[in-house]
Structures are given as structure tokens and as C-alpha cells.
Design an enzyme around this catalytic site. Sequence first.
Site, PDB file in Angstrom:
ATOM      1  N   SER A 132     -25.471  47.395  44.260  1.00 50.02           N
ATOM      2  CA  SER A 132     -26.645  47.530  45.119  1.00 50.02           C
ATOM      3  C   SER A 132     -26.363  46.780  46.409  1.00 50.02           C
ATOM      4  O   SER A 132     -25.692  45.740  46.391  1.00 50.02           O
ATOM      5  CB  SER A 132     -27.857  46.905  44.418  1.00 50.02           C
ATOM      6  OG  SER A 132     -28.867  46.599  45.367  1.00 50.02           O
ATOM      7  N   HIS A 151     -22.526  54.550  46.360  1.00 46.76           N
ATOM      8  CA  HIS A 151     -22.720  55.588  47.392  1.00 46.76           C
ATOM      9  C   HIS A 151     -21.487  56.480  47.484  1.00 46.76           C
ATOM     10  O   HIS A 151     -21.591  57.705  47.607  1.00 46.76           O
ATOM     11  CB  HIS A 151     -22.921  54.944  48.772  1.00 46.76           C
ATOM     12  CG  HIS A 151     -24.149  54.110  48.923  1.00 46.76           C
ATOM     13  ND1 HIS A 151     -24.111  52.746  49.095  1.00 46.76           N
ATOM     14  CD2 HIS A 151     -25.453  54.447  48.954  1.00 46.76           C
ATOM     15  CE1 HIS A 151     -25.336  52.282  49.235  1.00 46.76           C
ATOM     16  NE2 HIS A 151     -26.174  53.282  49.146  1.00 46.76           N
TER      17      HIS A 151
END
Length: 275
Positions: free
Chosen positions: A182, A33
Site C-alpha cells: 500500500s 499497481h
Amino acid sequence: MQIHETIAGVRAAMRTAGRVVFVPTMGNLHDGHIALMRQARAHGNAVVASIFVNRLQFRPGEDFDKYPRTFEADCQRMVEAGVDHLFAPAEVELYPQAQSYYIEPPAEHASILEGEFRPGHFRGVATVVMKLFSIVQPQAALFGKKDYQQFMVLSAMVREFGMSIEVIPGETVRAPDGLALSSRNGYLTEAERAEAPRLYRVISELAAEARSGARNFADLEARAMNILRINGWLPDYVAFRKKLDLQSPSAHDSGLVVLAAARLGSTRLIDNLEV
Ligand code: PAF
């Protein structure tokens, strides 16, 4: 970083923000991210992120309730990454009543691969992203290629609706042992975490064979599923697809991607590699 909890608040801030580059997330931020947020900076003058765990894209029995919510730590990381605005609405702000209008991606995009095993998932993703786009009104938006099918579905949605948003892909960020980052990696036990990089190794071998000319895709896929099974995984699919539309390739096609999803214990992991 300004934090907006209301639609009215983020809209007001966006009016004077200049070229807005948007990174939607469900929070529990990892380096993948953060890489998207840093990449966003080069595409506009206001980097806007959102955190919203979207109930619509989870099926009953999936991990909506246990999805990690780490708001304070996420804010800290976003400040360090230079995010200008965070939109973090409560569920009642985005869905004041049950959503009754949906974006329905076509079956050939949304009922294959992830969509076969998570029916309705892309309808939920496309609906919330359309809603976030109409609130934030960005000029560009970034999505990681780790969710390759999601990137394809959302790019197609933006194209078909003639939306003036540049959809930009971000490269998958991996741990040193190859495991794609993840939020769901946090569910793995120590033993499962040690086993998890096999998914990447298996698709890397497949991609390498395809690059050197192997074209019996069904055979390669079956072999990979078997390797996963004998090492304790429950694979949903390992599949070669065409990058552009994720349809099955014929032997002379180029521009391929190999995608995989498999369960390790109670955790479902996905990964992919462009060939
Ligand atoms: O990739 C995600 O985190 C989510 O699917 C998204 C795009 C933020 C929509 O909820």
C-alpha cells in the site's frame, strides 16, 4: 508511453487505441499497481493508466496533502510494465470548478466498514471513477482486491448504470512477511513496519478458523480486535462479511471475506482475506 495531461488529449488518443484496458491509480506505484498493469495487457490492446490524487475521496484531516507524489519514478515503472498511455491531469483539468454532481453509492454499500469510518469516501471514489470512465471510455478496468469494498462498490456502479465495462479484480500483492502493499506503508516508522504484518497474521488465523468450521463470527472478531489492541493498534473493525454484498453473514453462509482496518501510530492500514 504517451503522457496526456488534458481530457482532449487522452480522448483523441483513445479514438484509435482499440480495446482499452484501464488501471486508475493515485500514483506512488508499488508492485500491486504494477501487477494490475501487467495483468491488464492480457485483456486488450491498449493499456491506459491514470494518476490523479482525488481530493473528493479524502476527508478533512486525512492524508490528501501528504499523499506521496512520485511522478517521475511512477513513469519509469509504467514504461517497464508496458503501459501505453498515462492520463495524468492536474486538478484544475478534472475539476475546473467545484464538483456539484456526484455518484452517491447506497448506504448499504458505502456507509459500512470503510464508509462508517470515512464518511463520503466512496461517493468521492465513485464520482472520480465515473468521470475517468467517461473520459477514457475503456472496455475493461482493473481494481485491486486489497480495496475490497471499493471493488464491490465500483462493480455495482458499472452494473447498475449498464456501462459496458468489464470490471476485473487483481489479487493483493504482499511483502514477504505478509503485509499487503500500500502507498500508506511508506508512512510507517521502522518499529511500526516490523509490527504491521500482524494485521495479516490476525485475519489469516480468523480465515483459517472459519474454513475449519468456526461460525461464532462475533467472538472471532472480538478476539482479533483484542489481539490488535494489546499490540498497540487501534482497530476500527475486524469483520466477516459475505463476499458478494459485504453484508453480515449468518452461520450457514459460505463465500465469506474477513476485512480489517486498524491504526498503527498515525497510519491507518486495511487488509482482507477471502475465506
Ligand atoms: O484505489 C485508488 O487508488 C483510488 O481510490 C482510485 C480508484 C484511483 C480512485 O481515485
